[in-house]
Scaffold this motif. Structure first.
Motif, PDB file in Angstrom:
ATOM      1  N   ALA A  85     -14.818  -6.534   5.189  1.00 23.35           N
ATOM      2  CA  ALA A  85     -13.361  -6.591   5.134  1.00 23.35           C
ATOM      3  C   ALA A  85     -12.886  -7.150   3.796  1.00 23.35           C
ATOM      4  N   PHE A  86     -13.547  -8.215   3.334  1.00 22.90           N
ATOM      5  CA  PHE A  86     -13.175  -8.770   2.032  1.00 22.90           C
ATOM      6  C   PHE A  86     -13.498  -7.794   0.892  1.00 22.90           C
ATOM      7  N   PHE A  87     -14.593  -7.040   1.035  1.00 21.15           N
ATOM      8  CA  PHE A  87     -14.922  -6.062   0.003  1.00 21.15           C
ATOM      9  C   PHE A  87     -13.829  -5.003  -0.111  1.00 21.15           C
ATOM     10  N   TYR A  88     -13.406  -4.444   1.008  1.00 21.12           N
ATOM     11  CA  TYR A  88     -12.357  -3.430   0.964  1.00 21.12           C
ATOM     12  C   TYR A  88     -11.036  -4.016   0.465  1.00 21.12           C
ATOM     13  N   LEU A  89     -10.781  -5.279   0.806  1.00 19.42           N
ATOM     14  CA  LEU A  89      -9.556  -5.928   0.347  1.00 19.42           C
ATOM     15  C   LEU A  89      -9.571  -6.095  -1.178  1.00 19.42           C
ATOM     16  N   PHE A  90     -10.651  -6.686  -1.701  1.00 23.70           N
ATOM     17  CA  PHE A  90     -10.742  -6.901  -3.154  1.00 23.70           C
ATOM     18  C   PHE A  90     -10.802  -5.578  -3.911  1.00 23.70           C
ATOM     19  N   ALA A  91     -11.547  -4.617  -3.373  1.00 25.85           N
ATOM     20  CA  ALA A  91     -11.664  -3.331  -4.050  1.00 25.85           C
ATOM     21  C   ALA A  91     -10.325  -2.600  -4.080  1.00 25.85           C
ATOM     22  N   GLY A  92      -9.591  -2.625  -2.964  1.00 29.94           N
ATOM     23  CA  GLY A  92      -8.287  -1.973  -2.927  1.00 29.94           C
ATOM     24  C   GLY A  92      -7.291  -2.616  -3.870  1.00 29.94           C
ATOM     25  N   VAL A  93      -7.291  -3.947  -3.892  1.00 26.17           N
ATOM     26  CA  VAL A  93      -6.372  -4.650  -4.802  1.00 26.17           C
ATOM     27  C   VAL A  93      -6.753  -4.377  -6.260  1.00 26.17           C
ATOM     28  N   THR A  94      -8.047  -4.308  -6.555  1.00 25.10           N
ATOM     29  CA  THR A  94      -8.484  -4.036  -7.930  1.00 25.10           C
ATOM     30  C   THR A  94      -8.044  -2.655  -8.389  1.00 25.10           C
ATOM     31  N   VAL A  95      -8.259  -1.644  -7.554  1.00 24.51           N
ATOM     32  CA  VAL A  95      -7.882  -0.275  -7.923  1.00 24.51           C
ATOM     33  C   VAL A  95      -6.362  -0.151  -8.050  1.00 24.51           C
ATOM     34  N   ALA A  96      -5.623  -0.727  -7.100  1.00 23.33           N
ATOM     35  CA  ALA A  96      -4.167  -0.634  -7.144  1.00 23.33           C
ATOM     36  C   ALA A  96      -3.588  -1.356  -8.362  1.00 23.33           C
ATOM     37  N   SER A  97      -4.094  -2.551  -8.657  1.00 26.59           N
ATOM     38  CA  SER A  97      -3.583  -3.291  -9.815  1.00 26.59           C
ATOM     39  C   SER A  97      -3.980  -2.616 -11.120  1.00 26.59           C
ATOM     40  N   ALA A  98      -5.178  -2.008 -11.170  1.00 28.56           N
ATOM     41  CA  ALA A  98      -5.572  -1.282 -12.383  1.00 28.56           C
ATOM     42  C   ALA A  98      -4.664  -0.073 -12.613  1.00 28.56           C
ATOM     43  N   PHE A  99      -4.263   0.594 -11.533  1.00 26.69           N
ATOM     44  CA  PHE A  99      -3.331   1.715 -11.686  1.00 26.69           C
ATOM     45  C   PHE A  99      -1.963   1.234 -12.143  1.00 26.69           C
ATOM     46  N   MET A 100      -1.534   0.076 -11.633  1.00 26.40           N
ATOM     47  CA  MET A 100      -0.234  -0.452 -12.038  1.00 26.40           C
ATOM     48  C   MET A 100      -0.236  -0.931 -13.500  1.00 26.40           C
ATOM     49  N   VAL A 101      -1.415  -1.278 -14.030  1.00 27.12           N
ATOM     50  CA  VAL A 101      -1.485  -1.696 -15.435  1.00 27.12           C
ATOM     51  C   VAL A 101      -1.041  -0.566 -16.349  1.00 27.12           C
ATOM     52  N   ILE A 102      -1.445   0.658 -16.039  1.00 23.88           N
ATOM     53  CA  ILE A 102      -1.126   1.783 -16.916  1.00 23.88           C
ATOM     54  C   ILE A 102       0.154   2.488 -16.514  1.00 23.88           C
ATOM     55  N   SER A 103       0.696   2.182 -15.354  1.00 22.31           N
ATOM     56  CA  SER A 103       1.901   2.870 -14.899  1.00 22.31           C
ATOM     57  C   SER A 103       3.159   2.012 -14.969  1.00 22.31           C
ATOM     58  N   SER A 104       3.024   0.717 -15.191  1.00 19.66           N
ATOM     59  CA  SER A 104       4.208  -0.148 -15.248  1.00 19.66           C
ATOM     60  C   SER A 104       4.974   0.091 -16.547  1.00 19.66           C
TER      61      SER A 104
END
Length: 202
Positions: free
Chosen positions: A6-25
């Motif tokens: 559960a923690f793996f999916y949580l950290f992985a999802g937050v990492t991918v989402a925040s990385a996408f927001m880095v280039i889209s903000s």
């Protein structure tokens, strides 16, 4: 599903989402903040893998130094973001082509492993169980690879000195140290006594 999964999916999802927001903000300050969030989430993934030293380095070095430096640079410099967006749109086709090539290579590599049914064999060293990850890394780094560690430190020192010299070379207004003049100073040239009139001040 276990707690670690559960923690793996949580950290992985937050990492991918925040990385996408880095280039889209649109706001660069928000991009840097999302980058810090991505670093912290990646540090959580390293903790789940048992690599607490890498997690600590990621937080201390990248979040505490690099990302904060980016944030200060973005907030203090008067950057024309409209001009930057124009350059981004100009090089967007080339960047999209490079990204597509990298994605195709990853798909081919992963697809080849999946179709062959043979997992890649990685060289693994024995993991010590009586010490922590950071202590084991320190023992190897300061015993077997101590000379390489010292050489890399000297290379970084030379690179830092070279960067300082190249930065100050084209600035005539910067005061430079004259070692010969400092050594040749005497009592007569090193001390200057001025008579100040009473009530006049400096």
């Amino acid at each position: 599903m276990s707690l670690a999964s559960a923690f793996f999916y949580l950290f992985a999802g937050v990492t991918v989402a925040s990385a996408f927001m880095v280039i889209s903000s649109r706001n660069p300050v928000h991009s840097v903040l999302f980058l810090i969030l991505a670093f912290c989430s990646a540090a959580g993934l390293f903790l789940l893998l048992g690599a607490e030293f890498l997690a600590m380095i990621l937080v201390v070095v990248y979040v505490g130094a690099v990302a904060v430096l980016f944030l200060f640079v973005v907030m203090m410099l008067d950057v024309d973001f409209a001009q930057l967006r124009e350059g981004f749109l100009q090089y967007l086709p080339v960047g999209a082509l490079v990204g597509f090539i990298v994605l195709a290579e990853l798909v081919l590599v992963v697809g080849g492993w999946a179709s062959s049914g043979v997992a890649p064999q990685l060289a693994q060293s024995p993991t010590p169980t009586d010490v922590t990850n950071a202590e084991a890394l320190g023992r190897v780094l300061y015993t077997d690879y101590i000379y390489f560690f010292q050489i890399s430190g000297m290379i970084l020192l030379v690179a830092m000195i070279g960067a300082i010299v190249l930065t100050l070379r084209h600035k005539p207004t910067v005061k430079r140290q004259n070692i010969a003049a400092q050594i040749a100073r005497t009592k007569a040239t090193g001390v200057e006594v001025r008579k100040v009139k009473s009530g006049q001040g400096l």
